[in-house]
Motif scaffolding. Structure first.
Motif, PDB file in Angstrom:
ATOM      1  N   UNK A 360       0.834  -1.203   0.000  1.00  0.00           N
ATOM      2  CA  UNK A 360       0.000   0.000   0.000  1.00  0.00           C
ATOM      3  C   UNK A 360       0.870   1.255   0.000  1.00  0.00           C
ATOM      4  N   UNK A 361       1.900   1.250   0.860  1.00  0.00           N
ATOM      5  CA  UNK A 361       2.789   2.411   0.932  1.00  0.00           C
ATOM      6  C   UNK A 361       3.527   2.631  -0.378  1.00  0.00           C
ATOM      7  N   UNK A 362       4.015   1.540  -0.993  1.00  0.00           N
ATOM      8  CA  UNK A 362       4.720   1.666  -2.267  1.00  0.00           C
ATOM      9  C   UNK A 362       3.797   2.235  -3.346  1.00  0.00           C
ATOM     10  N   UNK A 363       2.562   1.727  -3.383  1.00  0.00           N
ATOM     11  CA  UNK A 363       1.608   2.228  -4.379  1.00  0.00           C
ATOM     12  C   UNK A 363       1.288   3.701  -4.120  1.00  0.00           C
ATOM     13  N   UNK A 364       1.138   4.067  -2.844  1.00  0.00           N
ATOM     14  CA  UNK A 364       0.837   5.466  -2.521  1.00  0.00           C
ATOM     15  C   UNK A 364       1.976   6.390  -2.920  1.00  0.00           C
ATOM     16  N   UNK A 365       3.223   5.941  -2.726  1.00  0.00           N
ATOM     17  CA  UNK A 365       4.370   6.755  -3.167  1.00  0.00           C
ATOM     18  C   UNK A 365       4.302   6.944  -4.677  1.00  0.00           C
ATOM     19  N   UNK A 366       4.021   5.856  -5.414  1.00  0.00           N
ATOM     20  CA  UNK A 366       3.893   5.961  -6.859  1.00  0.00           C
ATOM     21  C   UNK A 366       2.769   6.895  -7.266  1.00  0.00           C
ATOM     22  N   UNK A 367       1.637   6.820  -6.566  1.00  0.00           N
ATOM     23  CA  UNK A 367       0.499   7.696  -6.868  1.00  0.00           C
ATOM     24  C   UNK A 367       0.871   9.156  -6.631  1.00  0.00           C
ATOM     25  N   UNK A 368       1.465   9.433  -5.471  1.00  0.00           N
ATOM     26  CA  UNK A 368       1.823  10.819  -5.132  1.00  0.00           C
ATOM     27  C   UNK A 368       2.870  11.367  -6.090  1.00  0.00           C
ATOM     28  N   UNK A 369       3.908  10.551  -6.408  1.00  0.00           N
ATOM     29  CA  UNK A 369       4.960  11.011  -7.309  1.00  0.00           C
ATOM     30  C   UNK A 369       4.428  11.188  -8.729  1.00  0.00           C
ATOM     31  N   UNK A 370       3.705  10.170  -9.233  1.00  0.00           N
ATOM     32  CA  UNK A 370       3.163  10.262 -10.589  1.00  0.00           C
ATOM     33  C   UNK A 370       2.179  11.400 -10.727  1.00  0.00           C
ATOM     34  N   UNK A 371       1.315  11.577  -9.740  1.00  0.00           N
ATOM     35  CA  UNK A 371       0.330  12.658  -9.783  1.00  0.00           C
ATOM     36  C   UNK A 371       1.003  14.023  -9.690  1.00  0.00           C
ATOM     37  N   UNK A 372       2.018  14.139  -8.818  1.00  0.00           N
ATOM     38  CA  UNK A 372       2.712  15.420  -8.647  1.00  0.00           C
ATOM     39  C   UNK A 372       3.405  15.844  -9.936  1.00  0.00           C
ATOM     40  N   UNK A 373       4.187  14.933 -10.541  1.00  0.00           N
ATOM     41  CA  UNK A 373       4.902  15.290 -11.760  1.00  0.00           C
ATOM     42  C   UNK A 373       3.940  15.509 -12.926  1.00  0.00           C
ATOM     43  N   UNK A 374       2.877  14.708 -12.998  1.00  0.00           N
ATOM     44  CA  UNK A 374       1.884  14.906 -14.058  1.00  0.00           C
ATOM     45  C   UNK A 374       1.236  16.277 -13.933  1.00  0.00           C
ATOM     46  N   UNK A 375       0.868  16.641 -12.691  1.00  0.00           N
ATOM     47  CA  UNK A 375       0.236  17.933 -12.465  1.00  0.00           C
ATOM     48  C   UNK A 375       1.157  19.099 -12.773  1.00  0.00           C
ATOM     49  N   UNK A 376       2.423  19.018 -12.324  1.00  0.00           N
ATOM     50  CA  UNK A 376       3.372  20.113 -12.570  1.00  0.00           C
ATOM     51  C   UNK A 376       3.671  20.270 -14.054  1.00  0.00           C
ATOM     52  N   UNK A 377       3.961  19.152 -14.736  1.00  0.00           N
ATOM     53  CA  UNK A 377       4.276  19.232 -16.163  1.00  0.00           C
ATOM     54  C   UNK A 377       3.066  19.682 -16.972  1.00  0.00           C
ATOM     55  N   UNK A 378       1.888  19.183 -16.618  1.00  0.00           N
ATOM     56  CA  UNK A 378       0.678  19.610 -17.308  1.00  0.00           C
ATOM     57  C   UNK A 378       0.419  21.086 -17.119  1.00  0.00           C
ATOM     58  N   UNK A 379       0.611  21.567 -15.886  1.00  0.00           N
ATOM     59  CA  UNK A 379       0.416  22.997 -15.598  1.00  0.00           C
ATOM     60  C   UNK A 379       1.389  23.855 -16.412  1.00  0.00           C
ATOM     61  N   UNK A 380       2.669  23.487 -16.398  1.00  0.00           N
ATOM     62  CA  UNK A 380       3.671  24.280 -17.115  1.00  0.00           C
ATOM     63  C   UNK A 380       3.420  24.285 -18.610  1.00  0.00           C
ATOM     64  N   UNK A 381       3.050  23.129 -19.169  1.00  0.00           N
ATOM     65  CA  UNK A 381       2.811  23.063 -20.605  1.00  0.00           C
ATOM     66  C   UNK A 381       1.579  23.874 -20.997  1.00  0.00           C
ATOM     67  N   UNK A 382       0.511  23.768 -20.219  1.00  0.00           N
ATOM     68  CA  UNK A 382      -0.695  24.533 -20.528  1.00  0.00           C
ATOM     69  C   UNK A 382      -0.483  26.027 -20.323  1.00  0.00           C
ATOM     70  N   UNK A 383       0.458  26.369 -19.465  1.00  0.00           N
ATOM     71  CA  UNK A 383       0.735  27.796 -19.226  1.00  0.00           C
ATOM     72  C   UNK A 383       1.408  28.448 -20.428  1.00  0.00           C
ATOM     73  N   UNK A 384       2.244  27.681 -21.155  1.00  0.00           N
ATOM     74  CA  UNK A 384       2.972  28.256 -22.288  1.00  0.00           C
ATOM     75  C   UNK A 384       2.344  27.918 -23.636  1.00  0.00           C
ATOM     76  N   UNK A 385       1.446  26.901 -23.653  1.00  0.00           N
ATOM     77  CA  UNK A 385       0.886  26.444 -24.928  1.00  0.00           C
ATOM     78  C   UNK A 385      -0.108  27.467 -25.478  1.00  0.00           C
ATOM     79  N   UNK A 386      -0.173  27.533 -26.802  1.00  0.00           N
ATOM     80  CA  UNK A 386      -1.104  28.412 -27.487  1.00  0.00           C
ATOM     81  C   UNK A 386      -2.238  27.591 -28.083  1.00  0.00           C
TER      82      UNK A 386
END
Length: 397
Positions: A360-386
């Motif tokens: 459970x802990x391993x899966x939660x780490x994967x969820x938090x890490x995957x979600x965090x990087x997905x959210x940050x990269x998605x935010x940055x790309x949408x911020x600069x995309x036209x």
């Protein structure tokens, strides 16, 4: 004095605004849970969650009880959108449907590439999208994201939720009690008969629905599915061609009643009870374990390939149209946001590895890490995309 009548927000815009705001609250709850779990209050936090209140622990009341209300709202949204909203016609279903299918299949395959045997049971963990979190990120971007992409993301996530409900029902069901299952089926028949014979008051549905929840809980099927069954039985008065019309059907009333408590109370409580991972007490190997890598890459890479890749193929083949005023980079950024799995991913984690806290802990780490990087990269790309330069800058109201 002249009184001006203010036109109410459309049903879709109210939904998007509520989900976006609750996503920000959920982010705060998740961060707070991590802080508590890794502080001196960590043991008390665990003791509180596993203390019993009547027949169930507090943790079970949250995950089996409160989350049944969350799934009730999910079911209401699915029914409304399929019968009378953004998914009411096949042309509207094509692109989000294809994207959702790819966005569930590819993350599962990536997870299985790293896991076999006992850990393969977690294949569905990276297959879900957390709409509240994703729309919370989009809310931070303001008008940089066209409304068509928000509608696309909402429709995709609703189809994704339907897929998650089916997965939970078929793949994460414990040993069945045929007596209780039969009782639950009989109660479900009563609910749909009430709909068929024109019962429009909500209270009878909710009272019978509570009995359904008890029987489903005892049957071995996860109790939250009672919420979905109840939702599908609630009457809906359609508004063909006018999905934003203000209607007073039981489904509309219950959906509006639940949005605030589910978004701002129930889901944050679930995040507070389940997002806390005591990372300071874990061995280093937990951060590079197959489950951690499979979940993290499944969310970050699998959702992009699944959602963006299948969407572009469908558009290229003429099966669907690009969302209005959206460019490819904006579609890519939206696909990245689909990698925010959080609520549903955490929920499936608890079902997949119910008796193994380490997994459970391993899966939660994967969820938090995957979600965090997905959210940050998605935010940055949408911020600069036209947006699409060939499209009008104005959007329909």
């Amino acid at each position: 004095m002249v009184l001006l009548r203010v036109k109410p927000l459309s049903a879709l815009r109210q939904f998007l605004h509520g989900q976006a705001s609750s996503g920000l609250v959920l982010m705060a709850a998740a961060a707070f849970a991590m802080l508590i779990a890794n502080s001196s209050l960590g043991p008390e936090y665990e003791h509180l969650l596993h203390g019993y209140i009547g027949p169930l622990s507090l943790h079970h009341w949250i995950n089996d009880g409160l989350m049944a209300i969350f799934f009730l709202l999910v079911g209401l949204e699915i029914k409304r959108e399929v019968m009378d909203g953004q998914l009411s016609t096949w042309p509207r279903r094509v692109l989000p449907g294809i994207a959702a299918a790819g966005g569930m299949a590819i993350p599962a395959l990536i997870y299985l590439a790293f896991n076999n045997g006992a850990t393969a049971r977690g294949w569905a963990i990276p297959a879900a999208t957390d709409i509240a979190f994703a729309l919370g990120v989009i809310a931070l971007l303001g008008n940089r994201v066209p409304i068509s992409l928000r509608v696309f993301l909402t429709a995709l996530a609703i189809i994704d939720d339907l897929g998650a409900v089916v997965i939970i029902a078929f793949f994460y069901t414990a040993d069945l009690s045929l007596v209780d299952l039969g009782g639950a089926a009989a109660v479900a028949v009563v609910l749909f008969a009430m709909n068929r014979f024109g019962v429009r008051r909500l209270l009878p549905y909710l009272l019978v629905g509570a009995l359904l929840w008890v029987l489903v809980l005892r049957s071995g099927i996860h109790a939250t599915l009672a919420g979905v069954i109840l939702a599908f039985a609630i009457p809906l008065q359609g508004t063909p061609g006018r999905p934003d019309a203000e209607e007073d059907s039981p489904l509309h009333r219950l959906e509006h009643l639940l949005h605030m408590p589910v978004g701002f109370l129930i889901v944050p409580i679930f995040g507070l009870a389940n997002a806390g991972v005591p990372v300071l007490g874990l061995q280093t190997e937990a951060f590079t374990a197959p489950v951690t890598i499979g979940v993290g890459l499944g969310l970050l890479l699998g959702k992009v390939v699944g959602v963006f890749g299948t969407s572009m193929i469908a558009i290229k083949l003429g099966l669907a149209d690009m969302p209005a005023h959206a460019g490819r980079l904006q579609m890519l950024g939206t696909a990245l946001l689909c990698g925010i799995g959080f609520t549903m991913s955490l929920f499936i984690t608890l079902l997949a590895f119910s008796s193994d806290p380490l997994l459970q802990s391993e899966a939660k780490i994967g969820i938090l890490a995957g979600s965090l990087f997905s959210g940050l990269l998605g935010y940055l790309l949408l911020r600069i995309a036209k947006g699409d330069p060939q499209s009008s800058k104005s959007e329909p109201a």
